[in-house]
Design a protein around this motif. Structure first.
Motif, PDB file in Angstrom:
ATOM      1  N   HIS A  35     -43.297 -88.925  -8.577  1.00 32.61           N
ATOM      2  CA  HIS A  35     -43.001 -89.942  -7.560  1.00 32.61           C
ATOM      3  C   HIS A  35     -41.502 -89.976  -7.239  1.00 32.61           C
ATOM      4  O   HIS A  35     -40.699 -90.262  -8.113  1.00 32.61           O
ATOM      5  CB  HIS A  35     -43.467 -91.299  -8.098  1.00 32.61           C
ATOM      6  CG  HIS A  35     -43.296 -92.432  -7.155  1.00 32.61           C
ATOM      7  ND1 HIS A  35     -42.613 -93.576  -7.488  1.00 32.61           N
ATOM      8  CD2 HIS A  35     -43.733 -92.607  -5.881  1.00 32.61           C
ATOM      9  CE1 HIS A  35     -42.641 -94.416  -6.469  1.00 32.61           C
ATOM     10  NE2 HIS A  35     -43.313 -93.851  -5.483  1.00 32.61           N
ATOM     11  N   GLU A  66     -43.278 -86.055  -4.604  1.00 33.11           N
ATOM     12  CA  GLU A  66     -43.353 -86.994  -3.471  1.00 33.11           C
ATOM     13  C   GLU A  66     -41.956 -87.389  -3.016  1.00 33.11           C
ATOM     14  O   GLU A  66     -41.011 -87.416  -3.818  1.00 33.11           O
ATOM     15  CB  GLU A  66     -44.138 -88.230  -3.945  1.00 33.11           C
ATOM     16  CG  GLU A  66     -44.500 -89.197  -2.847  1.00 33.11           C
ATOM     17  CD  GLU A  66     -43.561 -90.396  -2.723  1.00 33.11           C
ATOM     18  OE1 GLU A  66     -43.799 -91.228  -1.838  1.00 33.11           O
ATOM     19  OE2 GLU A  66     -42.562 -90.490  -3.480  1.00 33.11           O
ATOM     20  N   ASP A  68     -39.780 -89.815   0.440  1.00 33.74           N
ATOM     21  CA  ASP A  68     -39.913 -90.759   1.554  1.00 33.74           C
ATOM     22  C   ASP A  68     -38.993 -90.355   2.698  1.00 33.74           C
ATOM     23  O   ASP A  68     -37.842 -89.979   2.459  1.00 33.74           O
ATOM     24  CB  ASP A  68     -39.501 -92.153   1.081  1.00 33.74           C
ATOM     25  CG  ASP A  68     -40.275 -92.572  -0.159  1.00 33.74           C
ATOM     26  OD1 ASP A  68     -41.479 -92.835  -0.037  1.00 33.74           O
ATOM     27  OD2 ASP A  68     -39.667 -92.610  -1.247  1.00 33.74           O
ATOM     28  N   HIS A  81     -36.003 -94.155   0.423  1.00 30.10           N
ATOM     29  CA  HIS A  81     -37.195 -95.005   0.356  1.00 30.10           C
ATOM     30  C   HIS A  81     -37.133 -96.252   1.217  1.00 30.10           C
ATOM     31  O   HIS A  81     -38.049 -96.543   1.980  1.00 30.10           O
ATOM     32  CB  HIS A  81     -37.467 -95.416  -1.096  1.00 30.10           C
ATOM     33  CG  HIS A  81     -38.632 -96.333  -1.213  1.00 30.10           C
ATOM     34  ND1 HIS A  81     -38.508 -97.713  -1.207  1.00 30.10           N
ATOM     35  CD2 HIS A  81     -39.967 -96.081  -1.296  1.00 30.10           C
ATOM     36  CE1 HIS A  81     -39.705 -98.260  -1.289  1.00 30.10           C
ATOM     37  NE2 HIS A  81     -40.610 -97.291  -1.347  1.00 30.10           N
ATOM     38  N   GLU A 130     -44.044 -88.583   2.498  1.00 24.04           N
ATOM     39  CA  GLU A 130     -44.393 -89.934   2.964  1.00 24.04           C
ATOM     40  C   GLU A 130     -43.580 -90.307   4.198  1.00 24.04           C
ATOM     41  O   GLU A 130     -42.345 -90.393   4.154  1.00 24.04           O
ATOM     42  CB  GLU A 130     -44.152 -90.997   1.873  1.00 24.04           C
ATOM     43  CG  GLU A 130     -44.518 -92.385   2.431  1.00 24.04           C
ATOM     44  CD  GLU A 130     -44.399 -93.542   1.454  1.00 24.04           C
ATOM     45  OE1 GLU A 130     -44.217 -93.307   0.246  1.00 24.04           O
ATOM     46  OE2 GLU A 130     -44.499 -94.688   1.926  1.00 24.04           O
ATOM     47  N   LYS A 132     -42.342 -93.092   6.403  1.00 26.50           N
ATOM     48  CA  LYS A 132     -42.189 -94.538   6.242  1.00 26.50           C
ATOM     49  C   LYS A 132     -42.508 -95.276   7.538  1.00 26.50           C
ATOM     50  O   LYS A 132     -42.531 -94.699   8.623  1.00 26.50           O
ATOM     51  CB  LYS A 132     -40.753 -94.875   5.803  1.00 26.50           C
ATOM     52  CG  LYS A 132     -40.342 -94.255   4.490  1.00 26.50           C
ATOM     53  CD  LYS A 132     -41.282 -94.541   3.332  1.00 26.50           C
ATOM     54  CE  LYS A 132     -41.163 -95.957   2.818  1.00 26.50           C
ATOM     55  NZ  LYS A 132     -41.961 -96.131   1.559  1.00 26.50           N
TER      56      LYS A 132
HETATM   57 MG    MG Z   1     -43.095 -93.097  -1.407  1.00 26.36          MG
END
Ligand code: MG
Length: 281
Positions: A35, A66, A68, A81, A130, A132
């Motif tokens: 993560h 992972e 962001d 993030h 990811e 956002k």
């Molecule tokens: Mg994330």
């Protein structure tokens, strides 16, 4: 003679049981996703979403890492993030204002270009991308189009190299449309995430672990829909065990090395970098 026969029978029984257990363990396999990279260690600089964290996840051989992505007002994609930095909304502020910001390990915030340069060095690690939630759908759609452009420019726009995740229903829908053939997982903690994901045209769910643990009734529904199942962010060994046992395809964690140990203790196979996940039925 009789004792020898009993011993032989016993041995055969033990061996047969061991073979069955091994076969069951082989059938059970899960992948680990670091993560925000494998940041929670010295090599990762204890800095989430840093280039060092990506590199340490790559070196450790976890299936995926992972990160962001947020876009600035002047269309620079950043690996970060939060939606705000020092109180300034990223998508309403030009990149120049964030240039001097430093992560915990002294790195500047990586741009997506810099991040993908590092990603290319280890072709087996899957990027768990990811997108956002941005201020408007329009900004979000531009961020997605630009991200795909960047992935293509770095020759990483492949379902083998990238899967997409998002909380935003708009981004989820647009990603599913823009990346056919890719795994696109819905990040919600809704009661029925699989149903929501299906309505958005997605083929996977990435669900908050508490939803997974509290109400597994939707899990068979996700499988019935042929969806991949990922869960976040699982940092406790007992909870990891329960979720691995449940059969998640991917488990996203801040403690990927611990997840590796849990899988090993359970006699389960870890789907490592470069190996394909076989979606369970
Ligand atoms: Mg994330």
């Amino acid at each position: 003679m009789k004792t020898a026969l009993i011993a032989k029978t016993l041995l055969a029984t033990v061996l047969a049981a061991a073979t069955v257990t091994l076969a069951q363990a082989q059938k059970k396999a899960s992948a680990i996703v670091a993560h925000r990279g494998y940041w929670n260690c010295e090599a990762g600089g204890y800095a989430r979403n840093s280039l060092a964290a990506l590199e340490s996840a790559q070196k450790a051989g976890f299936w995926g890492s992972e990160f962001d992505v947020n876009m600035t007002a002047d269309s620079v994609l950043l690996v970060f993030h939060d939606a705000h930095i020092n109180g300034k909304r990223i998508d309403q502020t030009p990149y120049a204002e964030f240039k001097d910001y430093r992560l915990e390990n002294g790195e500047p915030i990586p741009t997506l270009d810099q991040y993908l340069e590092q990603a290319k060095k280890y072709p087996k690690t899957v990027l768990v991308f990811e997108m956002k939630w941005h201020s408007t759908d329009e900004i979000e759609n531009r961020a997605i189009a630009l991200s795909i452009e960047k992935l293509k420019a770095h020759k990483l726009f492949s379902p083998k190299r990238v899967i997409f995740i998002s909380f935003s229903p708009n981004a989820s829908r647009v990603l599913a449309q823009s990346a056919p053939g890719f795994t696109v997982q819905y990040l919600g903690s809704d009661r029925r995430p699989a149903q929501v994901a299906a309505e958005l045209g997605m083929n996977g769910v990435d669900t908050w672990f508490k939803t997974m643990l509290d109400d597994a009734t939707w899990y068979p529904e996700a499988r019935k829909l042929g969806m991949s199942v990922n869960t976040w962010t699982v940092n406790n060994a007992d909870q990891m065990e329960t979720l691995f046992e449940m059969g998640v395809d991917q488990l996203t964690t801040d403690n990927p090395m611990e997840a590796r140990e849990v899988l090993s203790k359970m006699g389960m196979r870890e789907v490592v970098a470069g190996k394909k996940i076989k979606i369970k039925k």
